[in-house]
Design an enzyme around this catalytic site. Structure first.
Site: not given
Ligand code: NDP
Ligand code: OXD
Length: 308
Positions: A223, A271
């Protein structure tokens, strides 16, 4: 009772067809043709305008078209209802594909050859094996975990960082703020796949860049709010970072006069890292509607107190 669909980016026709094929009889109303708001039971949305969901008096659950739900949580009027995020095989596969593409781009030094091409300079550097490149994945959830496994399968040395400790085969896992510096210390490429939360906002800043070895590359796919843009420009211009590939921005679309557009060491994509196919994404939505109606627990419910 009906489902409301709102997205300015996803194709409503394809989603409607995919949902109806899996749940014949489901009434789908595509914004702005919402009809009587009192008839809306569920909403499938991507970045709806603040207040839209609060205006639906009989809404029972909110389904996000995206994996990241930060923009929904930023709406102060968001109803206190189950909020489910998108977890979908096509989204995960496309993200890992993008991570591999950019990792291979920097690993095989295509950035360097682009620069040399502009200068008309024929000079080859001996390639190194993947095992000589260390890649760190910030966030080891649905997307980061799969990307880390894909990188291991390609032969890279892989590190991962998450909030709680995770175990991913072949990945050296670090957890929490206390282990961030150790995670970053020997990376050639760092990939950001964190959710945007109060804890992770502005995490990609001068301090984090300074903890990376000189010459590291940033691949940022999460993000815009994670990245302190001036700090990135400074780190790249001073040569501390070799380059950065950025897919997400504080302001999207990226304004025409933004310095990232024309920076020779910063790559901009709109994006586009990952996307859900309606054919697979609709499975989760339909399953959750059935669960809601049967009184069973929903899948992939956001824990609001954590922010993801
Ligand atoms: P998940 O919720 O499955 O995973 C999030 C991960 O981040 C987990 O491992 C979590 O830790 C870790 N995390 C959260 N907070 C912290 C912190 N403070 N310190 C360290 N680690 C942290 O999310 P997804 O994998 O499904 O998605 C991740 C992000 O990808 C989305 O939120 C979105 O912003 C982005 N995205 C971007 C897209 C694009 O097209 N550019 C498309 C889709 C998503 P823990 O394992 O301990 O919970
Ligand atoms: C998502 C994205 O969060 O596309 O799925 O950014």
């Amino acid at each position: 009772m009906a489902l409301l669909f709102f997205s300015r980016e996803d194709d409503p026709v394809a989603w409607k067809a995919a949902l109806e094929a899996r749940m014949p009889g489901l009434e789908i109303r595509v914004w702005p043709e919402i009809g009587d708001p009192a008839e809306i039971e569920t909403a499938l949305v991507w970045r709806p305008p603040p207040g839209l969901l609060a205006g639906l008096p009989n809404l029972r659950a909110i389904f996000s078209l995206g994996a990241g739900i930060d923009s929904l949580l930023a709406d102060p009027t968001l109803p206190d209802l189950p909020l489910c995020r998108m977890v979908d095989p096509s989204l995960t596969r496309s993200m890992s594909e993008f991570v591999l593409t950019l990792t291979l781009f920097y690993h095989r030094r295509l950035d360097l050859y682009e620069e040399r091409q502009r200068a008309g300079w024929w000079r080859m550097e001996m390639p190194r094996p993947a095992s000589a490149t260390t890649v760190g994945v910030m966030g080891l959830g649905e997307l980061g975990g799969d990307a880390a496994r894909a990188l291991v399968a390609r032969g890279f040395r892989v590190r991962g960082w998450s909030r709680s400790r995770r175990t991913v085969a072949g990945v050296a896992c670090f957890a929490g703020a206390g282990e961030l510096a150790a995670f970053l210390g020997d990376l050639d490429i760092v990939i950001c796949l964190l959710p945007l939360t109060p804890e992770t906002e502005n995490i990609l800043d001068a301090r984090l860049f300074a903890a990376l070895p000189r010459g590291a590359c940033l691949v940022h796919l999460a993000r815009g709010g994670h990245l302190v843009e001036e700090d990135l420009l400074e780190a790249v211009e001073r040569g501390h970072l070799r380059g950065a590939a950025i897919d997400v921005f504080r302001e999207e679309p990226l304004p025409a006069d933004h310095p990232f557009w024309r920076h020779p060491r910063i790559r901009v994509t709109p994006h586009t890292a990952a996307y859900s196919l309606p054919e697979t994404g609709a499975e989760l939505v339909v399953d959750n509607i059935r669960r809601l109606r049967d009184g069973r627990p929903l899948r992939h419910v956001v824990r609001r107190e954590r922010g993801y």
